[in-house]
Design a protein around this motif. Structure first.
Motif, short mmCIF file in Angstrom:
data_model
loop_
_atom_site.label_atom_id
_atom_site.label_comp_id
_atom_site.label_asym_id
_atom_site.label_seq_id
_atom_site.Cartn_x
_atom_site.Cartn_y
_atom_site.Cartn_z
N PRO A 1 -7.15 -3.57 -9.89
CA PRO A 1 -7.00 -2.13 -9.67
C PRO A 1 -7.66 -1.34 -10.81
O PRO A 1 -7.68 -1.79 -11.95
N TYR A 2 -8.17 -0.17 -10.48
CA TYR A 2 -8.84 0.61 -11.52
C TYR A 2 -7.86 1.19 -12.54
O TYR A 2 -8.27 1.79 -13.53
N THR A 3 -6.57 0.96 -12.33
CA THR A 3 -5.54 1.33 -13.29
C THR A 3 -5.18 0.18 -14.22
O THR A 3 -4.22 0.30 -15.00
N THR A 4 -5.91 -0.93 -14.16
CA THR A 4 -5.59 -2.10 -14.98
C THR A 4 -5.50 -1.73 -16.46
O THR A 4 -6.24 -0.87 -16.95
N GLN B 1 -2.51 6.27 -11.93
CA GLN B 1 -1.39 5.92 -12.78
C GLN B 1 -1.15 4.41 -12.72
O GLN B 1 -1.38 3.78 -11.68
N ASP B 2 -0.68 3.86 -13.80
CA ASP B 2 -0.43 2.42 -13.88
C ASP B 2 0.55 1.98 -12.80
O ASP B 2 1.59 2.62 -12.58
N ILE B 3 0.22 0.87 -12.09
CA ILE B 3 1.10 0.35 -11.04
C ILE B 3 1.83 -0.92 -11.48
O ILE B 3 2.47 -1.59 -10.67
N PHE C 1 0.83 -1.20 0.00
CA PHE C 1 0.00 0.00 0.00
C PHE C 1 0.86 1.26 0.00
O PHE C 1 0.60 2.21 -0.75
N ALA C 2 1.89 1.27 0.83
CA ALA C 2 2.76 2.45 0.90
C ALA C 2 3.43 2.73 -0.44
O ALA C 2 3.59 3.88 -0.85
N LYS C 3 3.77 1.66 -1.15
CA LYS C 3 4.45 1.80 -2.44
C LYS C 3 3.51 2.30 -3.53
O LYS C 3 3.91 3.07 -4.41
N ASN C 4 2.24 1.86 -3.48
CA ASN C 4 1.33 2.09 -4.60
C ASN C 4 0.25 3.13 -4.37
O ASN C 4 -0.45 3.51 -5.32
N LYS C 5 0.12 3.64 -3.14
CA LYS C 5 -1.01 4.54 -2.88
C LYS C 5 -0.90 5.85 -3.67
O LYS C 5 -1.93 6.37 -4.14
N ASP C 6 0.30 6.38 -3.85
CA ASP C 6 0.43 7.64 -4.58
C ASP C 6 0.06 7.48 -6.06
O ASP C 6 -0.76 8.25 -6.58
N PRO C 7 0.65 6.50 -6.77
CA PRO C 7 0.23 6.34 -8.17
C PRO C 7 -1.24 5.97 -8.32
O PRO C 7 -1.91 6.44 -9.24
N LEU C 8 -1.76 5.17 -7.40
CA LEU C 8 -3.18 4.84 -7.47
C LEU C 8 -4.04 6.07 -7.27
O LEU C 8 -5.06 6.26 -7.96
N TRP D 1 -10.53 2.49 -5.65
CA TRP D 1 -9.39 2.13 -6.48
C TRP D 1 -9.50 0.75 -7.11
O TRP D 1 -8.51 0.22 -7.65
N LEU D 2 -10.66 0.13 -7.04
CA LEU D 2 -10.87 -1.18 -7.65
C LEU D 2 -11.96 -1.11 -8.73
O LEU D 2 -12.93 -0.37 -8.58
N ASN D 3 -11.78 -1.89 -9.78
CA ASN D 3 -12.83 -2.05 -10.78
C ASN D 3 -13.78 -3.16 -10.37
O ASN D 3 -13.38 -4.14 -9.72
N GLU D 4 -15.00 -3.04 -10.81
CA GLU D 4 -15.98 -4.10 -10.59
C GLU D 4 -15.64 -5.30 -11.46
O GLU D 4 -15.18 -5.15 -12.60
N ILE D 5 -15.86 -6.50 -10.92
CA ILE D 5 -15.59 -7.76 -11.63
C ILE D 5 -16.89 -8.21 -12.31
O ILE D 5 -17.90 -8.41 -11.65
#
Length: 398
Positions: free
Chosen positions: A309-312, A119-121, A108-115, A141-145
Motif C-alpha cells: 500500500p502507498y501508506t506503507t 492514512q496508515d492502515i 476494502f470496505a474497512k480500509n478504503k477511507d483511510p487509504l 493506492w499501491l507503491n511500485e515494487i
C-alpha cells in the motif's frame, strides 16, 4: 518442517481458505454492488480498466538495506510453520504477521477511507486476490515494487511476469495460484471427463454442480463457446448464462456451490463438479477415484498477490519479504504447506527435496501443456463486474 504438517490441518486449510477467497471474489462483490449502488461504484473508482501508471512510484532508493519492522496482513492458514521466523533471522527485520485478511470486499470496505486519505492502515504488505489488487492499483493506492530490491522476481513464471494486467509485475507480486477446472468421481462416471459438454450428459442428471462465483463458474463455459475471459464481453457472458439456465431448467445441475461440493463429490451425490485444484489434492488422499481435469477448451487460474500500500511505513522491508518469498528454496516450503500451484518457474528440484510427491503431483507442479490451457480473467471495470455478476446471479440465485 513444512512436509510434516498434519494432513487434517492441511485439509482444514484448503476448505476454509478457498471458500472465503472464491465466494467474496465473485457473487458477493455483485451483491455489494447491487446493495450499495452508485456509492459502491464511486468508492471503487473509475469504471475504466485500471492503468499500470495509476499507482504510486516508490520513493528514490537510498541504497541502504532494509531495517526495522514489517507489518504483514495475510489470509488465515496461508503461511508455513517457521517461515516468518526464518525470514526474521535471515533479514534482521522484526515481523508483525497477522492473519486478518478474511475476504477481499470486507478488507476494502474497512480500509478504503483511510487509504483515500493516505492514512496508515496498519500494514506494510497485504495479500489480496488479483482482482482486488488491480482495483487498488487503479485507484493509485499501491507503491511500485523495485526490481533492484526484488531481484528474485526473475524467478516468476513467464505467464505471470508478463501478464497484461500488470506487465513486469510492477505493483502486484503473485503469491499463490490455483487451477479452476472439473473434478469427477471416475467410479461414478464410469468414463473419463474431458470437456464441458460432458457436464450435460443425461446420465449425470441431477448430479452436476457449478461454482457460484461468476468468473469461476462461467469462465470455462465461455471458453467452450469460443469466447475469451481475457477480453470478456456481455454477449459472451450472457451466452454462457443462457446455457447454464437451460441446463438448470432441465434438472441437470444439482446446485451451485462455493467449495462445499467436496463432501457430495466424495460421497457420489455429485459425480462431476466445477472445482479448484487445491481441494482435489486433499480429497484424493482419501478417495483416489476423484480426478481433476482442465477441460479441453480451457480452464482458469486464480491468483493471490502481494502488494505494498502507498501508506506503507517500510517499503524496503516489504520488498525484502517479497524477494525472500521468491527464492525457490524458501518458496517450496510455502507450496508444501498450501498445496497450491507455485508462482515460480522450475520448482521441481526444490519441491522434491521436501517431498518427491510434491514434485510429481500434476495438480501442484503443473505441466507446460496444462498451463497453456489455463487463462486469467481480464481486470474488469466496476460496471462489468456488476453487469456480469447480476446476469449470473439471475440463474444461481446468489
Amino acid at each position: 518442517m513444512a512436509n510434516q504438517i498434519n494432513p487434517a490441518l492441511m485439509s482444514q486449510f484448503a476448505s476454509a481458505r478457498t471458500s472465503r477467497r472464491r465466494f467474496i471474489g465473485g457473487s458477493a462483490a455483485a451483491a455489494a454492488g447491487l446493495a450499495l449502488g452508485g456509492s459502491f461504484l464511486a468508492a471503487c473508482g473509475s469504471s475504466s480498466t485500471p492503468s499500470p501508471t495509476s499507482s504510486s512510484a516508490a520513493a528514490p532508493d537510498d541504497g541502504k538495506p532494509a531495517s526495522g519492522s514489517l507489518r504483514i496482513s495475510n489470509w488465515p492458514l496461508y503461511m508455513a510453520d517457521g517461515f516468518v521466523a526464518a525470514f526474521q533471522k535471515a533479514s534482521g527485520l522484526t515481523v508483525d504477521y497477522k492473519e486478518d485478511y478474511n475476504d477481499n470486499e470486507e478488507w476494502f470496505a474497512k480500509n478504503k477511507d483511510p487509504l483515500s486519505r493516505k492514512q496508515d492502515i496498519g500494514a506494510d504488505l497485504v495479500v489480496p486476490t488479483q482482482f482486488m489488487a488491480l482495483r487498488l492499483k487503479g485507484l493509485g493506492w499501491l507503491n511500485e515494487i523495485s526490481d533492484t530490491r526484488v531481484p528474485n522476481k526473475k524467478n516468476l513464471r513467464p505467464d505471470l511476469l508478463n501478464d497484461a494486467s500488470d506487465p513486469g509485475r510492477k505493483f502486484t507480486a503473485p503469491y499463490m495460484t490455483g487451477m479452476v477446472g472439473l473434478a469427477y468421481n471416475k467410479a461414478a462416471t464410469k468414463r473419463p471427463i474431458t470437456k464441458i459438454d460432458d457436464l450435460w450428459d443425461p446420465a449425470f442428471k441431477g448430479k452436476v454442480s457449478l461454482l457460484s462465483d461468476m468468473q469461476d463458474g462461467l469462465g470455462m463455459i465461455m471458453q467452450s463457446q469460443g469466447n475469451s475471459v481475457s477480453e470478456p464481453t456481455m454477449d459472451g457472458v450472457q451466452k454462457a448464462v443462457d446455457l447454464v439456465k437451460e441446463q438448470k431448467d432441465k434438472g441437470q445441475i444439482r446446485r451451485f456451490t462455493g467449495n462445499d461440493y467436496a463432501d457430495d463429490l466424495a460421497a457420489g451425490n455429485i459425480v462431476v463438479a466445477q472445482a479448484y485444484s487445491g481441494d482435489v489434492v486433499q480429497l484424493q488422499a482419501d478417495n483416489p477415484d476423484l480426478q481433476f481435469v482442465i477441460p479441453e477448451s480451457g480452464g482458469d487460474w486464480f491468483i493471490d498477490t502481494q502488494v505494498i500500500p502507498y501508506t506503507t511505513q517500510n517499503q524496503h522491508a516489504a520488498e525484502a519479504w517479497i524477494d525472500y518469498v521468491y527464492d525457490r528454496a524458501n518458496y517450496a516450503k510455502l507450496v508444501a504447506f498450501t498445496q497450491y500451484v507455485p508462482v515460480l518457474s522450475d520448482m521441481t528440484d526444490e519441491l522434491n527435496k521436501i517431498d518427491p510427491k510434491l514434485g510429481s503431483n500434476p495438480l501442484i507442479n503443473v505441466s507446460d501443456a496444462d498451463k497453456a490451457k489455463l487463462h486469467t480473467w481480464a481486470a474488469l471495470t466496476d460496471e462489468q463486474t456488476q453487469q456480469f455478476n447480476t446476469a449470473y446471479a439471475s440463474v444461481t440465485g446468489s
